[in-house]
Design a protein around this motif. Structure first.
Motif, mmCIF file in Angstrom:
data_model
loop_
_atom_site.group_PDB
_atom_site.id
_atom_site.type_symbol
_atom_site.label_atom_id
_atom_site.label_comp_id
_atom_site.label_asym_id
_atom_site.label_seq_id
_atom_site.Cartn_x
_atom_site.Cartn_y
_atom_site.Cartn_z
ATOM 1 N N VAL A 132 6.267 0.420 13.318
ATOM 2 C CA VAL A 132 7.438 1.228 12.973
ATOM 3 C C VAL A 132 8.287 0.387 12.043
ATOM 4 N N LEU A 133 8.677 0.957 10.932
ATOM 5 C CA LEU A 133 9.463 0.213 9.966
ATOM 6 C C LEU A 133 10.933 0.573 10.086
ATOM 7 N N GLY A 134 11.769 -0.323 9.649
ATOM 8 C CA GLY A 134 13.192 -0.008 9.572
ATOM 9 C C GLY A 134 14.010 -0.640 10.672
ATOM 10 N N PHE A 135 15.297 -0.407 10.583
ATOM 11 C CA PHE A 135 16.230 -1.090 11.456
ATOM 12 C C PHE A 135 17.360 -0.126 11.848
ATOM 13 N N PHE A 136 17.746 -0.225 13.080
ATOM 14 C CA PHE A 136 18.910 0.513 13.538
ATOM 15 C C PHE A 136 20.089 -0.469 13.510
ATOM 16 N N SER A 137 20.932 -0.294 12.495
ATOM 17 C CA SER A 137 22.057 -1.222 12.309
ATOM 18 C C SER A 137 23.266 -0.723 13.068
ATOM 19 N N PRO A 141 3.589 -11.985 1.352
ATOM 20 C CA PRO A 141 4.311 -10.781 1.785
ATOM 21 C C PRO A 141 3.757 -10.250 3.094
ATOM 22 N N GLN A 142 4.622 -9.607 3.787
ATOM 23 C CA GLN A 142 4.256 -9.134 5.109
ATOM 24 C C GLN A 142 5.179 -7.974 5.416
ATOM 25 N N SER A 143 4.702 -6.999 6.137
ATOM 26 C CA SER A 143 5.603 -5.923 6.499
ATOM 27 C C SER A 143 6.594 -6.431 7.524
ATOM 28 N N LEU A 144 7.810 -5.914 7.415
ATOM 29 C CA LEU A 144 8.871 -6.495 8.211
ATOM 30 C C LEU A 144 8.996 -5.777 9.525
ATOM 31 N N PRO A 145 8.893 -6.516 10.591
ATOM 32 C CA PRO A 145 9.146 -5.860 11.867
ATOM 33 C C PRO A 145 10.642 -5.616 12.003
ATOM 34 N N GLY A 146 11.003 -4.428 12.416
ATOM 35 C CA GLY A 146 12.417 -4.118 12.603
ATOM 36 C C GLY A 146 12.758 -4.208 14.078
ATOM 37 N N ASN A 147 13.733 -3.415 14.511
ATOM 38 C CA ASN A 147 14.120 -3.468 15.921
ATOM 39 C C ASN A 147 13.750 -2.180 16.641
ATOM 40 N N ILE A 148 12.799 -1.432 16.058
ATOM 41 C CA ILE A 148 12.402 -0.171 16.694
ATOM 42 C C ILE A 148 10.914 -0.223 17.010
ATOM 43 N N ARG A 149 10.554 0.278 18.174
ATOM 44 C CA ARG A 149 9.127 0.267 18.510
ATOM 45 C C ARG A 149 8.743 1.589 19.145
ATOM 46 N N CYS A 150 7.459 1.855 19.130
ATOM 47 C CA CYS A 150 6.943 3.071 19.726
ATOM 48 C C CYS A 150 6.704 2.779 21.201
ATOM 49 N N VAL A 151 7.378 3.561 22.057
ATOM 50 C CA VAL A 151 7.293 3.308 23.497
ATOM 51 C C VAL A 151 5.907 3.687 24.016
ATOM 52 N N ASP A 152 5.371 4.791 23.493
ATOM 53 C CA ASP A 152 4.095 5.296 24.006
ATOM 54 C C ASP A 152 2.899 4.517 23.489
ATOM 55 N N ILE A 164 5.978 5.511 10.220
ATOM 56 C CA ILE A 164 7.342 6.034 10.404
ATOM 57 C C ILE A 164 8.372 4.997 9.944
ATOM 58 N N VAL A 165 9.352 5.465 9.194
ATOM 59 C CA VAL A 165 10.422 4.593 8.736
ATOM 60 C C VAL A 165 11.742 5.107 9.289
ATOM 61 N N VAL A 166 12.475 4.248 9.941
ATOM 62 C CA VAL A 166 13.757 4.627 10.528
ATOM 63 C C VAL A 166 14.855 3.850 9.832
ATOM 64 N N GLU A 167 15.842 4.577 9.333
ATOM 65 C CA GLU A 167 16.993 3.892 8.761
ATOM 66 C C GLU A 167 18.203 4.444 9.498
ATOM 67 N N GLY A 168 18.805 3.608 10.300
ATOM 68 C CA GLY A 168 19.911 4.105 11.102
ATOM 69 C C GLY A 168 21.138 3.233 10.946
ATOM 70 N N LEU A 169 22.291 3.889 10.972
ATOM 71 C CA LEU A 169 23.530 3.122 10.900
ATOM 72 C C LEU A 169 24.527 3.738 11.872
ATOM 73 N N ILE A 186 0.816 -1.203 0.000
ATOM 74 C CA ILE A 186 0.000 0.000 0.000
ATOM 75 C C ILE A 186 0.853 1.258 0.000
ATOM 76 N N ALA A 187 2.119 1.101 0.313
ATOM 77 C CA ALA A 187 2.966 2.291 0.351
ATOM 78 C C ALA A 187 4.401 1.878 0.067
ATOM 79 N N THR A 188 5.195 2.872 -0.262
ATOM 80 C CA THR A 188 6.611 2.577 -0.447
ATOM 81 C C THR A 188 7.403 3.479 0.476
ATOM 82 N N TYR A 189 8.603 3.084 0.722
ATOM 83 C CA TYR A 189 9.529 3.951 1.413
ATOM 84 C C TYR A 189 10.908 3.617 0.910
ATOM 85 N N THR A 190 11.782 4.588 1.123
ATOM 86 C CA THR A 190 13.137 4.377 0.644
ATOM 87 C C THR A 190 13.950 3.849 1.801
#
Lengths: 910, 371
Positions: B285-290, B268-279, B34-39, A817-821
């Motif tokens: 929350v998408l993405g990973f803090f590498s 297909p499924q959205s990928l759970p990363g290692n970041i979550r919303c505390v509140d 929200i998408v988080v990409e961290g390195l 439903i959405a994309t992100y980079t």
């Protein structure tokens, strides 16, 4: 004149029901001195009575008196008094005989008279039918002719000597009937007396037996095949059999029907045909497995020779793995599963094999665009021992070699399967069967990874009849499934990955007929499973692949079952059963304990327990209740109700939309709980226009516990902690199935419509593992509307036309439903699981069959079938997927058969 | 799995084909995620956090950055490094002194519009050096012009400690780009083009006895599909040693984006990363803090080793014999070159034919002459 007598004999022996007897007719007239002929003509005309006699016998016989309202029988008695003539009255026929009287009962009360034995005339008849007129005597009447006796015996096919399964025998005088079991054996209890027994079965000529039974005994009969089997497209057995059958949700298919329908690529397929029945669906065309009333594909027990088959398809799912040449019938239990079957929760597909011809050597074969098949059967010892040998193979590899493209030349895809069956009758009471089956598939694309998978099974069965009330079947079975994935391209990383299942079973089944109201089945089923989930090893000396073995799983599964089919009244029959299934997982094994407050993962392991070989790790015990009831309403309707609870201890792990041959199977253990299903079904059946049109309506509700789903990104192959990637779901399914069928006539076929829903819900206490926030979501195979129309038209004995039309709602799918980079690449964010649906599915197939010469003496009989799959070339969507290329996300749809696929098949029989 | 190809084979056999065609499904509105990409690495210049929100499908190129977020990283010794927003949605570690240390554990903390998010604590692992990066050359005349000049770039890596089993690599390519004419000032005709890897390159060595990466094919470059090989080319490979969780994350992401389209694709499924919303723990929350140490290796491929590489870019050109003619042609004409023989100007209406800075920078990277 002789013909009249013949007609009469046929009539007297077949018709049992009494009408107003001609003898009761009162005659009046001034007949005194008139010749008998004149009298007979006058009476015939006035009372619609027919006389049968030989003219010369009655020369010189005249009527002695004038009569006013005198019974005809009295007139005749007076007329024939003193002569050597006798008469016999059967409804409105009067037969006059000389020297002998005809007796109406096999044991007449008066021993002084000479009677004609009906067999005296048997030489007039076609030899095949002679037995019809041979009375069967079991014991003879004595002082006390009261009390019950038991009649039992085998019904066999006269042409092949094979048992006839599901033949219905009926005794109208008693309004009682019975049915042969899967060995063609029947048993019924009845009062002593003389009866006319009627045998009927789909595709066979009905026959009658005159029976005089005064002590328990057996009567075997042989039924002839219908000379013209054309057009006998019948999904179920005869109309009345359907009504009196116990189980709501039992579908039967005869292999002849399967072979008549349009087949994709010219390969007849039992499972693809079963999909045309209500309540049976598949995720998409060309996919493996099928779904019965909301059950997943691994919840179907597929029994060939009474042994489970693990992999059910060839060619990545395009063909079923069981060769139709070795099959007589299939029975598919969608509900109301008898207590003797267990282990899978949704359905039982019981394949009833051919035994092999015990009379003459014969065979059949076929050639289609991708496959060929040949089957030979015949006697080893006539009427005692038979064999059946069959094989199928494909020439697709040879076709690939002809391709121009290198990548195709280096590709491979092929399969074969073979069946061998030996049946030996030691004596009347003992019978032995040996059956075996193998199947193999492999494929490889452009010298890449080679996938191959094999099924093999074997069964040895001994049937013993203790007496005609008790028969026993003991069998020892083995079934094996394994696959092998290997890649040898990179010498440092050459590997092979193996997975296998070994299944061994000892099974005993006792069938006891204590009285005509009861049929009791009971037995013990002991199975052992050994599963090697995965073995990865290096191939070649340079490979640095480390050998990894995922620990073997072993379990012992004893099950006890008991069921009693009780005829409570003539209209109400109940089959109540209990299956006590149990499961003992045993070591050696390592079991991890996980912290209960966290979702299981390798980092939440708190303890490790090692179990020694043979030590019990986990046990489960589940009583499974099975209840079916059938109530007949009037002459042509019935209501059926059933409830069944089922348990399953082996699970196929598949995180793809359809099952694939490389999905692994696992056993229940400490963490993977047995799947449990409960189903309640109610059905109404009625036949209209003297069984020409059958209508059935069934509804069901089903609940399933402990189904298996996966966490995002779960790894299924070579996972030593599979429990960390699994989450449990519960399922609910309900539906209504309507089927209208016409079985006879030039135009026949059926229409089936199903409305059904199947929904799942994740069952976990950890929010991060939930699917769709713990709400109900549709299963992959949830297709609410499903319509099939099957029509056959027989132009003549040589030409017939068939077509099938299928429509169903598109299957659920998860769309992005959405994309992100992310990391420079565009990534998709998906909707809730199965929130959307692919477009609806519809397909029309047609076939035209020409049979060769119909001369029965011809050595080889052949037929040519031309069929077109997807005649309208509809572009049915199988799947929608997305590819990110050059930073752009593009959706694509994949259609499996987007064009009409014509095929020509040649079949022969000898 | 090559099932799609297999299906293709199957349908060739039966004289049909399974066909794929473009498809655009209709979908509903949804909440942006929200998408988080961290390195975080042991190199200070590499550390960043990118914050964005998802973009509805079908809309391309519109980034949706999350601005004004408060971001900091805390290690297991409670030391804090704050990240500052450098450009919208792009945050870098504040202190130039701050670098990660192998062996320490780091947690990312975010505050967006008053809501707090945090990552799981992540251990920074050691990483072995890359042994070598090298290229194999292939020349092929297949009837098309120009003939194919192709390099396949490979690398080897070997972890003697055998501690690290999961790897991820990224690379950055730079190449020199010349416009084929010389009239424009030099600063417009000689540039350096940069491209970062977008493919997910990962490997799981857990099933190998030795953690060895041998002749891993990284990418292929040729003279037909890009300008990379015309003059001088360089690639910098970075190697990260990652945790199994992170490996699973990348592997799933790769499966979801690159390997769809067969009969047996995973659901297909959205990928759970290692970041979550505390509140609000149910908020996705998408993405990973590498978190990883990094090792690097650079490879140069020079024109003089290639000699002449035919092929190239094409510009629609025009000619004019005098400056007057050029001014009469309109505003958007660029002079490419003055051809002495014949005495005419070569012109183009396209800026990219006249100014290479549209693609890259005209400042050479500092390592450019290191080879």
């Amino acid at each position: 004149m002789k013909n009249n007598i013949l007609t009469f004999l046929v009539l007297i022996l077949i018709s049992v029901k009494g009408f107003a007897q001609a003898g009761e007719v009162a005659v009046s007239g001034d007949f005194a001195g008139k010749s008998f002929r004149v009298f007979a003509e006058a009476v015939s005309e006035r009372h619609d009575i027919k006389f049968f006699y030989k003219s010369e016998w009655l020369e010189g016989i005249s009527i002695k008196n004038n009569y006013r309202d005198v019974l005809l029988s009295k007139v005749l008695s007076e007329t024939f008094a003193g002569s050597d003539l006798s008469f016999f009255i059967d409804s409105d026929y009067i037969i006059i005989t000389k020297n002998y009287a005809i007796k109406s009962r096999l044991y007449a009360d008066s021993p002084d008279t000479n009677y004609i034995e009906p067999t005296d005339y048997s030489f007039y008849f076609d030899d095949d039918q002679s037995n019809e007129f041979q009375p069967v005597r079991i014991g003879s009447p004595s002082g006390d002719n009261r009390g019950n006796v038991t009649l039992s015996g085998y019904v066999r096919n006269r042409n092949t000597g094979e048992p006839v399964i599901g033949a219905v025998l009926r005794i109208d005088e008693l309004q009682r009937g019975s049915m042969t079991n899967e060995y063609g054996y029947y048993s019924m209890t009845l009062p002593k007396g003389d009866y006319n027994v009627h045998f009927s079965c789909l595709g066979l000529k009905s026959l009658n037996r005159q029976l005089s039974i005064y002590e328990s005994g057996s009567m075997d009969v042989e039924m002839k095949e219908n000379l013209i089997p054309l057009g006998s497209i019948t999904v179920t057995a005869e109309g009345d059999a359907e009504l009196s059958r116990m189980e709501a949700g039992l579908e039967k298919l005869n292999i002849k029907e399967v072979k008549l329908l349009p087949a994709n690529m010219g390969v007849p397929d039992i499972i693809k045909t079963a999909l045309l029945l209500p309540g049976i669906q598949t995720v998409g065309e060309g996919s493996q497995g099928f779904n019965v009333r909301g059950g997943s594909a691994d919840q179907n027990l597929i029994l060939l020779y009474d042994v489970p088959v693990f992999n059910t398809s060839h060619f990545l799912g395009f063909f079923s793995s069981v060769n139709p040449d070795v099959i007589n019938d299939i029975s598919l239990y969608k509900g109301g599963i008898p207590a003797r079957y267990g282990g899978r929760i949704s359905s039982v597909l019981h394949i009833i094999p051919k035994d092999g011809n015990k009379k003459v050597l014969s065979g059949s074969g076929g050639i289609s665009p991708v496959t060929s098949n040949l089957m030979i059967e015949g006697p080893i010892i006539k009427d005692k021992t038979s064999f059946l040998l069959a094989g199928r193979s494909t020439y697709s590899n040879w076709l690939l070699k002809l391709m121009d493209e290198t990548s195709l030349k280096n590709s491979k895809i092929s399969f074969y399967d073979g069946n061998l069956r030996l049946v030996h009758e030691i004596n009347e009471k003992n019978n032995i069967e040996f059956s075996s089956y193998i199947s193999h598939d492999d494929f490889k694309f452009n010298n890449d990874t080679l996938y191959s998978y094999d099924n093999s099974l074997m069964s040895l069965k001994w049937r013993h009849i203790f007496n005609n009330k008790l028969i026993a079947v003991f069998s020892a079975n083995r079934s094996k499934y394994n696959y092998n994935i290997s890649s040898l391209n990179d010498i440092y990383n050459s590997f092979e990955l193996l997975h296998d299942i070994n299944y061994s079973e000892f099974n005993s089944l006792l069938t006891w007929y204590p009285s005509y109201r009861h049929q009791v089945d009971m037995g013990l089923d002991m199975a052992i499973y050994g599963i090697r989930p995965g073995l990865l090893q290096a191939v070649g000396d340079s490979s640095v692949v480390k050998q990894t073995i995922v620990e073997k799983q072993q379990a012992f599964l004893p099950a006890l079952f008991f069921s009693d089919r009780i005829k409570i009244t003539d209209r109400l029959t109940v089959d109540a059963g209990l299956r006590l299934s149990s499961f003992f997982a045993y070591g050696p094994s390592t079991v991890f304990a996980y912290h209960p407050d966290f979702s299981r993962s390798e980092s939440t392991i708190t303890d490790t327990t090692n179990y020694k070989g043979g030590e019990i790790i986990k046990k489960y015990l589940n009583p499974e209740f099975r209840l079916s009831a059938n109530y007949l309403i009037g002459a042509s309707s019935s209501v059926k109700l059933n409830y069944s609870s089922t348990t399953q201890y082996i699970h196929q792990l598949s995180n793809t939309a359809t099952v694939s041959p490389t999905d692994i199977w696992v056993l229940s253990d400490v963490y993977i709980k047995p799947q449990r299903g409960r189903q309640l079904a109610l059905g109404l059946y009625t036949s209209l226009f003297t069984s020409k049109l059958g209508i059935s309506l069934e509804g069901y509700y089903k609940k399933i516990d402990n189904m298996i789903d996966f966490k995002g990104g779960a790894k299924l192959l070579m996972n030593e902690n599979i429990e960390t990637d699994i989450i449990n779901t519960i399922g609910r399914a309900y539906g209504v199935e309507l089927m209208v069928r016409k079985e006879t006539g030039r135009l026949n076929g059926w229409i089936s419509y199903t409305y059904s829903r199947t929904e799942l819900r994740s069952n976990t206490i950890f929010p991060e593992d939930e699917i769709n926030k713990g709400n109900w979501f549709p299963a992959n195979y949830d297709k609410p509307h499903d319509l099939s129309i099957i029509l056959n038209y027989i132009f003549s004995r040589r030409f017939s036309f068939s077509c099938t039309y299928v429509y169903s709602t598109g299957r659920p799918i998860t769309y992005p439903i959405a994309t992100y980079t992310y990391g420079g690449a565009d990534v998709l964010h998906y909707s809730d699981r199965n929130k959307y649906r692919i477009p609806d599915y519809s397909r029309l197939d047609a076939s035209f069959t020409i049979n060769g010469s119909l001369k029965s003496k011809k050595l080889v009989r052949s037929s040519l079938s031309f069929s077109v799959y997807n005649l309208l070339g509809r572009d049915n969507v199988y799947s929608i997927y997305y590819i990110t290329k050059n930073k752009l996300v593009q959706g694509y749809k994949l259609s499996v058969f987007a064009r009409p696929i014509p095929s020509l098949t040649y079949n022969f029989k000898f | 799995m090559r099932f799609r190809s297999l299906i293709y084979v199957l349908f060739l056999i039966i004289l049909s084909d399974s066909c794929t065609s473009k498809f655009v499904p209709e979908i509903e509105e949804y909440d942006k995620v929200i998408v988080v990409e961290g390195l975080l690495t042991d190199e200070s210049i590499s550390n960043y956090v990118k914050l964005s929100r998802t973009i509805p499908i079908g809309i391309t190129g519109i980034a949706s950055p999350v601005v004004n977020a408060h971001i900091y990283v805390k290690d297991d010794l409670d030391r804090i490094a704050v990240f500052q927003e450098k450009s919208p949605g792009y945050y870098i570690s504040d202190s130039t002194n701050f670098t990660g240390e192998a062996g320490r554990t780091y947690t990312l903390h975010l505050s967006i519009d008053g809501k707090n998010y945090e990552s799981e604590p992540m251990l920074m692992r050691e990483v072995q050096p890359i042994d070598s990066i090298y290229a194999r050359f292939e020349y092929r005349e297949d009837g098309r012009y120009p003939p194919l000049y192709q390099y396949t770039i490979y690398f080897d890596s070997f972890d003697s400690s055998n501690d690290n089993r999961f790897f991820r690599w990224t690379y950055e390519e730079v190449w020199e780009y010349h416009l084929p004419w010389h009239y424009p000032p030099l600063y417009k005709s000689l540039c350096w083009l940069t491209e970062k890897s977008t493919d997910i390159i990962i490997k799981n060595n857990s099933s190998l006895e030795q953690s060895i990466i041998n002749k891993y094919p990284l990418l292929q470059i040729d003279n037909r599909s890009s300008t990379r090989l015309f003059h001088k080319y360089s690639i910098l490979l970075k190697q990260y040693s990652i945790s199994e969780d992170e490996y699973t994350f990348w592997e799933s992401m790769r499966e979801m984006t690159q390997e769809q389209g067969g009969l047996y694709d995973p659901i297909p499924q959205s990928l759970p990363g290692n970041i979550r919303c505390v509140d609000e723990p149910s908020e996705p929350v998408l993405g990973f803090f590498s978190v990883s140490a990094v090792s690097k290796k650079r490879l140069f491929i020079r024109n003089d080793t290639l000699k002449y590489m035919p092929g190239g870019q094409y510009c629609v050109t025009d000619t004019a014999y005098s400056i007057e003619e050029i001014s009469g042609l309109g505003r958007y004409v660029f002079i490419l070159e003055f051809i002495d023989e014949g005495g005419y100007y070569l012109l183009s209406r396209f800026e990219q034919c006249a100014d290479c800075r549209l693609f890259g920078t005209n400042v050479p990277p500092d390592f450019w002459y290191d080879d």
